[in-house]
Design a protein around this motif. Structure first.
Motif, mmCIF file in Angstrom:
data_model
loop_
_atom_site.group_PDB
_atom_site.id
_atom_site.type_symbol
_atom_site.label_atom_id
_atom_site.label_comp_id
_atom_site.label_asym_id
_atom_site.label_seq_id
_atom_site.Cartn_x
_atom_site.Cartn_y
_atom_site.Cartn_z
ATOM 1 N N PHE A 167 1.124 -1.092 0.028
ATOM 2 C CA PHE A 167 -0.474 0.186 0.457
ATOM 3 C C PHE A 167 0.542 0.969 0.092
ATOM 4 C CE2 PHE A 167 -1.630 3.578 2.515
ATOM 5 C CZ PHE A 167 -2.495 3.817 1.548
ATOM 6 N N LEU A 168 2.149 1.330 1.081
ATOM 7 C CA LEU A 168 2.946 2.640 0.913
ATOM 8 C C LEU A 168 3.668 2.551 -0.610
ATOM 9 C CD1 LEU A 168 4.055 4.165 2.868
ATOM 10 C CD2 LEU A 168 6.401 3.172 2.889
ATOM 11 N N LYS A 169 4.016 2.083 -0.966
ATOM 12 C CA LYS A 169 4.659 2.100 -2.008
ATOM 13 C C LYS A 169 3.574 2.310 -2.841
ATOM 14 C CE LYS A 169 8.177 -1.281 -1.639
ATOM 15 N NZ LYS A 169 8.468 -2.753 -2.492
ATOM 16 N N TYR A 170 1.983 2.034 -3.852
ATOM 17 C CA TYR A 170 1.213 2.371 -4.730
ATOM 18 C C TYR A 170 1.097 4.379 -3.721
ATOM 19 C CZ TYR A 170 -0.320 -2.176 -6.955
ATOM 20 O OH TYR A 170 -0.585 -2.910 -7.731
ATOM 21 N N ALA A 171 0.871 4.424 -3.142
ATOM 22 C CA ALA A 171 0.069 5.452 -2.068
ATOM 23 C C ALA A 171 1.448 6.677 -2.586
ATOM 24 C CB ALA A 171 0.470 5.708 -0.091
ATOM 25 N N ALA A 172 2.668 6.184 -3.131
ATOM 26 C CA ALA A 172 4.035 7.014 -3.044
ATOM 27 C C ALA A 172 4.194 7.549 -4.516
ATOM 28 C CB ALA A 172 5.008 6.850 -2.337
ATOM 29 N N SER A 173 2.748 6.842 -5.515
ATOM 30 C CA SER A 173 2.634 7.865 -6.802
ATOM 31 C C SER A 173 1.798 8.041 -7.140
ATOM 32 C CB SER A 173 2.065 5.533 -7.079
ATOM 33 O OG SER A 173 0.701 5.695 -6.977
ATOM 34 N N GLU A 174 1.044 8.362 -8.309
ATOM 35 C CA GLU A 174 0.288 9.495 -8.322
ATOM 36 C C GLU A 174 -1.019 8.903 -9.009
ATOM 37 O OE1 GLU A 174 0.771 11.973 -11.360
ATOM 38 O OE2 GLU A 174 3.161 11.695 -11.107
ATOM 39 N N MET A 175 -1.433 7.255 -7.767
ATOM 40 C CA MET A 175 -2.920 6.660 -8.039
ATOM 41 C C MET A 175 -3.316 7.565 -7.064
ATOM 42 S SD MET A 175 -1.510 3.019 -8.689
ATOM 43 C CE MET A 175 -3.217 2.485 -8.888
ATOM 44 N N THR A 176 -4.410 7.072 -6.883
ATOM 45 C CA THR A 176 -6.157 7.843 -6.355
ATOM 46 C C THR A 176 -5.916 6.267 -5.130
ATOM 47 O OG1 THR A 176 -7.597 7.235 -7.393
ATOM 48 C CG2 THR A 176 -6.804 9.005 -7.617
ATOM 49 N N TYR A 177 -6.451 6.986 -3.647
ATOM 50 C CA TYR A 177 -7.234 5.939 -3.684
ATOM 51 C C TYR A 177 -8.128 5.137 -3.512
ATOM 52 C CZ TYR A 177 -4.738 8.232 0.528
ATOM 53 O OH TYR A 177 -3.849 8.829 1.165
ATOM 54 N N LYS A 178 -8.585 4.856 -4.954
ATOM 55 C CA LYS A 178 -9.897 4.425 -5.171
ATOM 56 C C LYS A 178 -9.142 3.325 -6.167
ATOM 57 C CE LYS A 178 -14.338 4.312 -8.158
ATOM 58 N NZ LYS A 178 -15.266 4.449 -8.727
ATOM 59 N N GLU A 179 -8.082 3.722 -6.950
ATOM 60 C CA GLU A 179 -7.207 2.754 -7.969
ATOM 61 C C GLU A 179 -6.322 2.244 -6.882
ATOM 62 O OE1 GLU A 179 -6.951 6.019 -11.902
ATOM 63 O OE2 GLU A 179 -5.295 6.140 -10.179
ATOM 64 N N ILE A 180 -5.279 2.718 -6.278
ATOM 65 C CA ILE A 180 -4.903 1.721 -5.540
ATOM 66 C C ILE A 180 -5.682 0.327 -5.193
ATOM 67 C CG2 ILE A 180 -3.715 1.681 -3.338
ATOM 68 C CD1 ILE A 180 -2.674 4.229 -3.108
ATOM 69 N N ALA A 181 -7.208 1.108 -4.155
ATOM 70 C CA ALA A 181 -8.196 -0.197 -4.016
ATOM 71 C C ALA A 181 -8.150 -1.077 -4.992
ATOM 72 C CB ALA A 181 -9.417 0.738 -3.159
ATOM 73 N N ARG A 189 -12.594 1.433 1.790
ATOM 74 C CA ARG A 189 -12.833 0.748 3.211
ATOM 75 C C ARG A 189 -11.610 0.653 3.836
ATOM 76 N NH1 ARG A 189 -18.099 -0.503 6.538
ATOM 77 N NH2 ARG A 189 -18.845 1.551 5.729
ATOM 78 N N THR A 190 -10.829 -0.430 3.596
ATOM 79 C CA THR A 190 -9.533 -1.195 3.600
ATOM 80 C C THR A 190 -8.407 -0.293 3.630
ATOM 81 O OG1 THR A 190 -10.951 -3.911 3.402
ATOM 82 C CG2 THR A 190 -8.674 -4.137 3.555
ATOM 83 N N ILE A 191 -8.817 -0.307 2.283
ATOM 84 C CA ILE A 191 -7.288 0.913 1.981
ATOM 85 C C ILE A 191 -7.314 1.741 3.357
ATOM 86 C CG2 ILE A 191 -7.373 3.007 0.134
ATOM 87 C CD1 ILE A 191 -6.327 -0.893 -0.322
ATOM 88 N N ASP A 192 -8.479 3.069 3.330
ATOM 89 C CA ASP A 192 -8.504 3.233 4.437
ATOM 90 C C ASP A 192 -8.215 3.331 5.466
ATOM 91 O OD1 ASP A 192 -10.044 5.230 2.660
ATOM 92 O OD2 ASP A 192 -12.159 4.838 3.733
#
Length: 225
Positions: A167-181, A189-192
């Motif tokens: 998750f941290l690696k995705y968070a460091a990208s330009e992806m939205t939280y929805k795209e990360i999920a 909700r799990t991503i939150d």
């Protein structure tokens, strides 16, 4: 760090495509004791061309983000690669999280908004040059400090699960939280939950904070290409 101080003055370069802004900024900086603007470029490419032909290199370069031909992100990456001794400060109208993350990951040691005061600009330049970073409420200064101080590796202090690391690696990208999920095949909700858990574990309060911590820990690399 070797600085080009001459007669107790720090040399400054500016890259901004708005001529009036660049000239006004130059006058503002020249009025600050101990600072002198020696180069102004209308974009990153122009600034780099001038640096290549300049007998004196600046100690610090102030970069706008939105510029034609070569924007602030690309400019910061190239400057970090070619002139690692030049400290970089982002100065922009952009106050969004993505812009901050991009400029910090590209090598900037601080980030200011263009509505800052002359005293804050002076403080930012001075702290970047003398301490290696500038901390402010806007970028959460404690986290800038965490990136650049040469102390214990945070990985020795914090243990993350494989999914938290993913998750941290995705968070460091330009992806939205929805795209990360979607990428992690999890609910939003799990991503939150992952985000809040990492805020607590890493003692940060924002996504920018997560990125800065991850870069310092070596879990995510700062962009240089």
């Amino acid at each position: 760090m070797s600085l080009n101080k001459s007669a107790s003055r720090y040399m400054v370069a500016i890259a901004d495509d708005h001529r009036l802004v660049a000239e006004s900024l130059s006058h503002l900086i020249n009025d600050i004791p101990g600072f002198e603007v020696i180069l102004i470029g209308s974009n990153g490419k122009v600034l780099l061309d001038k640096l290549a032909n300049s007998p004196t290199l600046p100690d610090i370069a102030i970069l706008d983000i939105n510029m034609p031909e070569m924007n602030g992100v690309a400019t910061a990456r190239q400057l970090s690669e070619t002139y690692p001794n030049i400290r970089l400060l982002a100065l922009s109208m952009n106050d969004d999280e993505t812009s901050v993350i991009q400029m910090i990951r590209s090598g900037c040691r601080g980030y200011l908004l263009k509505d800052c005061t002359q005293s804050e600009l002076q403080r930012a330049m001075t702290e970047i040059l003398e301490r290696g970073f500038y901390y402010s409420d806007f970028v959460t200064g404690k986290l800038i400090h965490t990136i650049h101080k040469e102390e214990k590796n945070p990985d020795q202090l914090v243990r993350l699960t494989e999914r938290e690391m993913e998750f941290l690696k995705y968070a460091a990208s330009e992806m939205t939280y929805k795209e990360i999920a979607n990428s992690m095949k999890l609910s939003e909700r799990t991503i939150d939950g992952y985000r809040e858990a990492l805020f607590e574990k890493l003692q940060v309060k924002s996504r920018v904070g997560l990125v800065l911590f991850a870069i310092r820990a070596g879990w995510v690399k700062a962009d240089r290409t």
